[in-house]
Design a protein around this motif. Structure first.
Motif, PDB file in Angstrom:
ATOM      1  N   CYS A 177       3.297  10.977  -1.599  1.00 26.89           N
ATOM      2  CA  CYS A 177       2.926  12.314  -2.076  1.00 26.89           C
ATOM      3  C   CYS A 177       4.167  13.218  -2.144  1.00 26.89           C
ATOM      4  O   CYS A 177       4.964  13.264  -1.207  1.00 26.89           O
ATOM      5  N   GLN A 178       4.331  13.953  -3.253  1.00 24.65           N
ATOM      6  CA  GLN A 178       5.480  14.829  -3.441  1.00 24.65           C
ATOM      7  C   GLN A 178       5.274  16.195  -2.801  1.00 24.65           C
ATOM      8  O   GLN A 178       6.206  16.988  -2.693  1.00 24.65           O
ATOM      9  N   LEU A 179       4.019  16.513  -2.387  1.00 24.44           N
ATOM     10  CA  LEU A 179       3.722  17.812  -1.773  1.00 24.44           C
ATOM     11  C   LEU A 179       3.848  17.695  -0.269  1.00 24.44           C
ATOM     12  O   LEU A 179       3.573  16.643   0.308  1.00 24.44           O
ATOM     13  N   ILE A 180       4.270  18.774   0.359  1.00 22.66           N
ATOM     14  CA  ILE A 180       4.399  18.754   1.811  1.00 22.66           C
ATOM     15  C   ILE A 180       3.157  19.350   2.440  1.00 22.66           C
ATOM     16  O   ILE A 180       2.480  20.191   1.852  1.00 22.66           O
ATOM     17  N   SER A 181       2.879  18.929   3.683  1.00 26.44           N
ATOM     18  CA  SER A 181       1.671  19.402   4.371  1.00 26.44           C
ATOM     19  C   SER A 181       1.886  20.789   4.966  1.00 26.44           C
ATOM     20  O   SER A 181       3.014  21.272   5.098  1.00 26.44           O
ATOM     21  N   ILE A 182       0.774  21.431   5.315  1.00 26.58           N
ATOM     22  CA  ILE A 182       0.825  22.758   5.932  1.00 26.58           C
ATOM     23  C   ILE A 182       1.564  22.677   7.262  1.00 26.58           C
ATOM     24  O   ILE A 182       2.371  23.534   7.609  1.00 26.58           O
ATOM     25  N   LEU A 234     -15.040   6.088  -1.358  1.00 24.48           N
ATOM     26  CA  LEU A 234     -15.157   7.275  -2.208  1.00 24.48           C
ATOM     27  C   LEU A 234     -13.832   7.548  -2.908  1.00 24.48           C
ATOM     28  O   LEU A 234     -12.760   7.494  -2.299  1.00 24.48           O
ATOM     29  N   LEU A 235     -13.931   7.911  -4.206  1.00 23.19           N
ATOM     30  CA  LEU A 235     -12.751   8.277  -4.972  1.00 23.19           C
ATOM     31  C   LEU A 235     -12.454   9.749  -4.777  1.00 23.19           C
ATOM     32  O   LEU A 235     -13.343  10.590  -4.924  1.00 23.19           O
ATOM     33  N   VAL A 236     -11.234  10.083  -4.418  1.00 22.22           N
ATOM     34  CA  VAL A 236     -10.851  11.468  -4.179  1.00 22.22           C
ATOM     35  C   VAL A 236      -9.463  11.699  -4.770  1.00 22.22           C
ATOM     36  O   VAL A 236      -8.710  10.759  -5.012  1.00 22.22           O
ATOM     37  N   ILE A 237      -9.145  13.001  -4.996  1.00 27.28           N
ATOM     38  CA  ILE A 237      -7.797  13.357  -5.439  1.00 27.28           C
ATOM     39  C   ILE A 237      -6.959  13.700  -4.223  1.00 27.28           C
ATOM     40  O   ILE A 237      -7.468  13.779  -3.108  1.00 27.28           O
ATOM     41  N   CYS A 238      -5.678  13.952  -4.444  1.00 22.23           N
ATOM     42  CA  CYS A 238      -4.766  14.302  -3.344  1.00 22.23           C
ATOM     43  C   CYS A 238      -5.241  15.603  -2.701  1.00 22.23           C
ATOM     44  O   CYS A 238      -5.414  16.607  -3.372  1.00 22.23           O
ATOM     45  N   PRO A 239      -5.483  15.621  -1.368  1.00 23.62           N
ATOM     46  CA  PRO A 239      -5.967  16.826  -0.706  1.00 23.62           C
ATOM     47  C   PRO A 239      -4.967  17.979  -0.778  1.00 23.62           C
ATOM     48  O   PRO A 239      -5.346  19.144  -0.822  1.00 23.62           O
ATOM     49  N   ARG A 240      -3.705  17.690  -0.789  1.00 20.80           N
ATOM     50  CA  ARG A 240      -2.701  18.760  -0.872  1.00 20.80           C
ATOM     51  C   ARG A 240      -2.724  19.410  -2.267  1.00 20.80           C
ATOM     52  O   ARG A 240      -2.568  20.627  -2.402  1.00 20.80           O
ATOM     53  N   GLN A 241      -2.938  18.571  -3.277  1.00 23.04           N
ATOM     54  CA  GLN A 241      -3.060  19.131  -4.631  1.00 23.04           C
ATOM     55  C   GLN A 241      -4.313  19.985  -4.740  1.00 23.04           C
ATOM     56  O   GLN A 241      -4.337  21.023  -5.400  1.00 23.04           O
ATOM     57  N   ASP A 252      -5.720  21.730  -2.282  1.00 16.56           N
ATOM     58  CA  ASP A 252      -5.420  23.016  -1.628  1.00 16.56           C
ATOM     59  C   ASP A 252      -4.586  23.892  -2.537  1.00 16.56           C
ATOM     60  O   ASP A 252      -4.820  25.111  -2.655  1.00 16.56           O
ATOM     61  N   LEU A 253      -3.588  23.312  -3.179  1.00 16.03           N
ATOM     62  CA  LEU A 253      -2.712  24.084  -4.050  1.00 16.03           C
ATOM     63  C   LEU A 253      -3.485  24.656  -5.236  1.00 16.03           C
ATOM     64  O   LEU A 253      -3.297  25.814  -5.633  1.00 16.03           O
ATOM     65  N   THR A 254      -4.414  23.861  -5.776  1.00 13.80           N
ATOM     66  CA  THR A 254      -5.223  24.321  -6.919  1.00 13.80           C
ATOM     67  C   THR A 254      -6.108  25.511  -6.522  1.00 13.80           C
ATOM     68  O   THR A 254      -6.217  26.518  -7.240  1.00 13.80           O
ATOM     69  N   LYS A 255      -6.741  25.425  -5.319  1.00 15.58           N
ATOM     70  CA  LYS A 255      -7.587  26.518  -4.844  1.00 15.58           C
ATOM     71  C   LYS A 255      -6.775  27.793  -4.658  1.00 15.58           C
ATOM     72  O   LYS A 255      -7.199  28.899  -5.036  1.00 15.58           O
ATOM     73  N   LYS A 256      -5.588  27.662  -4.104  1.00 16.49           N
ATOM     74  CA  LYS A 256      -4.737  28.824  -3.862  1.00 16.49           C
ATOM     75  C   LYS A 256      -4.327  29.482  -5.193  1.00 16.49           C
ATOM     76  O   LYS A 256      -4.321  30.713  -5.330  1.00 16.49           O
ATOM     77  N   GLN A 257      -4.005  28.659  -6.186  1.00 19.49           N
ATOM     78  CA  GLN A 257      -3.610  29.195  -7.491  1.00 19.49           C
ATOM     79  C   GLN A 257      -4.779  29.890  -8.180  1.00 19.49           C
ATOM     80  O   GLN A 257      -4.625  30.926  -8.841  1.00 19.49           O
ATOM     81  N   CYS A 264     -13.730  14.997  10.442  1.00 23.52           N
ATOM     82  CA  CYS A 264     -14.557  14.837   9.240  1.00 23.52           C
ATOM     83  C   CYS A 264     -13.830  15.399   8.023  1.00 23.52           C
ATOM     84  O   CYS A 264     -12.977  16.275   8.124  1.00 23.52           O
ATOM     85  N   TYR A 265     -14.205  14.883   6.797  1.00 19.49           N
ATOM     86  CA  TYR A 265     -13.533  15.241   5.562  1.00 19.49           C
ATOM     87  C   TYR A 265     -14.172  16.488   4.932  1.00 19.49           C
ATOM     88  O   TYR A 265     -15.407  16.656   4.967  1.00 19.49           O
ATOM     89  N   ASN A 266     -13.357  17.345   4.321  1.00 20.09           N
ATOM     90  CA  ASN A 266     -13.825  18.556   3.651  1.00 20.09           C
ATOM     91  C   ASN A 266     -14.761  18.189   2.500  1.00 20.09           C
ATOM     92  O   ASN A 266     -14.407  17.443   1.584  1.00 20.09           O
ATOM     93  N   LYS A 267     -15.972  18.727   2.569  1.00 16.02           N
ATOM     94  CA  LYS A 267     -16.994  18.341   1.580  1.00 16.02           C
ATOM     95  C   LYS A 267     -16.637  18.859   0.187  1.00 16.02           C
ATOM     96  O   LYS A 267     -16.831  18.160  -0.823  1.00 16.02           O
ATOM     97  N   ASP A 268     -16.129  20.114   0.094  1.00 17.31           N
ATOM     98  CA  ASP A 268     -15.771  20.665  -1.222  1.00 17.31           C
ATOM     99  C   ASP A 268     -14.725  19.787  -1.908  1.00 17.31           C
ATOM    100  O   ASP A 268     -14.756  19.597  -3.127  1.00 17.31           O
ATOM    101  N   TRP A 269     -13.781  19.297  -1.134  1.00 16.50           N
ATOM    102  CA  TRP A 269     -12.733  18.422  -1.694  1.00 16.50           C
ATOM    103  C   TRP A 269     -13.326  17.132  -2.241  1.00 16.50           C
ATOM    104  O   TRP A 269     -13.012  16.687  -3.331  1.00 16.50           O
ATOM    105  N   VAL A 270     -14.242  16.515  -1.465  1.00 17.38           N
ATOM    106  CA  VAL A 270     -14.849  15.257  -1.901  1.00 17.38           C
ATOM    107  C   VAL A 270     -15.764  15.482  -3.099  1.00 17.38           C
ATOM    108  O   VAL A 270     -15.857  14.650  -4.011  1.00 17.38           O
ATOM    109  N   LEU A 271     -16.477  16.668  -3.153  1.00 16.06           N
ATOM    110  CA  LEU A 271     -17.363  16.975  -4.286  1.00 16.06           C
ATOM    111  C   LEU A 271     -16.592  17.127  -5.587  1.00 16.06           C
ATOM    112  O   LEU A 271     -17.164  17.033  -6.673  1.00 16.06           O
TER     113      LEU A 271
END
Length: 605
Positions: free
Chosen positions: A159-164, A111-118, A120-125, A25-32
């Motif tokens: 995608c220019q970002l690498i996965s975990i 559903l329209l979503v942004i890059c999930p890796r971006q 994650d990076l935004t939350k970490k920053q 299942c997809y992360n709800k916070d990311w989709v919101l």
């Protein structure tokens, strides 16, 4: 210390998970982040409370009247059912059933979503800013925004970002490399210690060798003197041996000349004792015929003749020959002159035969010749022209033979294309191809006419293919003699025994019928042997050896005494030979005389 830090970073990364999964299942916070909660609430998985991936809904009979639709991510529901032994997550009953919810799946895919890796990076920053109180250096590295169904393609390709997971694998690889380097350093230390020990041992050995070399120098000086003395003695011995060898060689040459003279005398004695020679010597007219044969074949041998044949028509006695000069020539036996020459072949002539079919049916002397140019040609002697051509062979034609039945209507041929072919001379078309040999077919023969039949017997008609028990025999470079049934077109027998190419095959004469002459095959080969084969027992019954070179031609003697089969044996220089029956008048009476014509390898007769 470095290894410890790497392991710590690895554990931290493993605690973090990807917010996008192709199955979970997809992360709800990311989709919101790009969608309103009112739109997402109907799409939440009942178990994990995230946006359902591959949405399914319960279809149990127990929930048939339920007002609420229970939506699940397919992977979540499968995992739950596995852990709960298949019990429903709503009422814990067994046999939980569910179906795909196509409309929910379509909504989630769009559903329209942004890059999930971006994301994650935004939350970490944001966490780092909160901890430090500074907001400098923030910058978006992936500005992708698209539909959920297109996300996997984006992550895999653009995608220019690498996965975990990729980061974790890089950390593990780095740790493995560090560990490998550490082991190498330990090995190098051990090797260094061993090398020091070995160097010390080598120094001791070198000192010992130096001492030993001093002792051996004196020994070498003594051995050198001994070798020089031996060389001197050996040179003297070699000189004496050379003198002895020269004496032996001189003696050997003398003996060789004597042996050659003895062999020549034996040949002359054998020839004088031969019944053909005796017939010719006892008749003065026969001597003239022999002189003519000598003159005729000397002329022919200058063109390297390879085959000869004989015929008579209206009291005219003719000889034909085929040659390496690509010609077919015809000779008048009585006038000792060449009367015709045919030049149509483009390669050397391998065999010539007078056609018995044209002789019996049209009273014509027609010559049939085969050549290495892949053709069989018919020549009209009287009108000096070429008639038919058989050209179905795919390589040189080595040998031809007319049938003894139906007045010679059928012709057999052997070829370098490994086949034997049977031809209808009257209808001018091929009848059959016999296949089985594994190399060049050098020679062929057709079994003799049966004693109770005659040349014009209609019972001998072979129709399409037949022949009332007549057979073909063939010799080949595959070292076999084979027998073929003309009527059934099948291979009957394979004789093996020769050790080199087979040059000539002949059936035994019908005159030896009571001792099985028609069931005997005679063969000669380049293994210097002549062999007799019994068709009935399928066995070799006799071998003649004594030639010092290849046997090129074999023939049964026309002199049959007390049903005894004689095999003719001439010198190693004979290339081909033929017995002919000449007609001549002596004191007003016509008499017949048997004469042997033969061609030698060199220009001798």
């Amino acid at each position: 210390m470095l290894a410890f830090d790497v392991e710590s970073d690895e554990k931290k990364l493993e605690n973090e998970t990807e917010i996008f999964s192709s199955s979970g299942c997809y992360n709800k916070d990311w989709v919101l982040f790009t969608n309103k909660s009112e739109k997402l609430n109907p799409l939440v998985c009942y178990i994990c409370k995230q946006i359902a991936n591959n949405a399914v809904e319960l279809h149990c009979d127990e929930h048939e009247n339920a007002e609420q639709v229970y939506l699940f991510g397919e992977e979540c529901l499968q995992s739950y059912l596995k852990q709960s032994n298949g019990k429903c997550p709503i009422q814990q009953h067994e046999h939980c059933e569910f179906v795909k919810n196509k409309s929910s799946r379509q909504q989630i895919s769009d559903l329209l979503v942004i890059c999930p890796r971006q994301h994650d990076l935004t939350k970490k920053q944001l966490k780092e800013w909160t901890a430090s109180g500074e907001r400098e250096g923030y910058e978006s590295q992936c500005n992708y925004k698209g539909k959920m169904k297109e996300m996997k393609d984006h992550l895999d390709k653009s995608c220019q970002l690498i996965s975990i997971q990729h980061v974790i694998s890089l950390v593990k690889e780095l740790q493995s490399q560090l560990q490998t380097e550490k082991l190498k350093i330990e090995e190098l230390k051990e090797m260094h210690l061993k090398s020091n020990t070995e160097i010390q041992q080598l120094n001791k050995q070198m000192n010992a060798l130096q001492q030993g070399s001093l002792n051996k120098d004196s020994q070498i000086i003594e051995l050198t003197k001994s070798i020089q003395q031996l060389k001197f003695e050996m040179n003297q011995t070699i000189t004496q041996l050379k003198k002895q060898i020269e004496q032996c060689q001189s003696t050997f040459d003398t003996n060789t000349k004597l042996n050659d003279e003895i062999k020549q005398l034996k040949k002359e004695i054998q020839f004088k004792n031969d019944p053909i020679h005796q017939i010719n010597v006892n008749n003065n007219e026969g001597k003239k015929e022999n002189d003519f044969s000598h003159q005729l074949l000397q002329t022919k041998s200058k063109s390297n003749s390879t085959f000869i044949d004989y015929s008579t028509l209206d009291d005219v006695q003719l000889i034909c020959s085929g040659s390496n000069d690509n010609t077919v020539r015809v000779w008048d036996f009585d006038s000792s002159k060449q009367i015709q020459s045919f030049n149509g072949h483009s390669n050397y002539v391998t065999c010539v035969k007078f056609s018995p079919y044209h002789y019996h049916n049209y009273r014509q002397n027609i010559i049939c010749s085969s050549s290495n140019d892949k053709t069989i040609r018919f020549w009209d002697i009287k009108h000096n022209k070429r008639l038919q051509i058989f050209n179905q062979h795919t390589s040189g034609v080595c040998s031809i033979k007319f049938s003894s039945f139906n007045g010679g209507r059928y012709l057999c041929s052997g070829s370098s294309d490994k086949t034997i072919r049977l031809w209808d001379v009257e209808a001018f078309h091929p009848l059959h191809v016999f296949k089985g040999h594994e190399h060049v077919v050098w020679c062929v023969d057709i079994s003799s006419l049966q004693s109770n039949n005659n040349n014009n017997s209609k019972s001998n008609s072979i129709g399409v293919i037949g022949g009332n028990g007549y057979t073909i025999c063939s010799g080949s470079n595959d070292l076999t003699v084979r027998v073929w049934d003309i009527e059934t077109t099948k291979q009957l027998i394979v004789f093996k025994g020769h050790e080199n190419n087979i040059s000539s095959v002949k059936y035994g004469p019908n005159e030896l019928g009571n001792i099985g002459g028609a069931n005997i095959i005679l063969s000669g080969a380049q293994d210097r042997s002549i062999r007799l084969w019994d068709i009935r027992s399928v066995q070799q019954i006799q071998m003649f050896s004594g030639h010092t070179n290849a046997v090129m031609e074999v023939e049964c003697s026309p002199f049959v005494v007390n049903n005894k089969l004689d095999v003719m044996d001439f010198g190693e220089e004979i290339l081909c030979f033929k017995f002919i029956e000449l007609k001549k008048k002596i004191k007003g009476n016509e008499q017949k005389q048997m004469v042997l014509i033969y061609v030698m390898v060199q220009t001798k007769v």
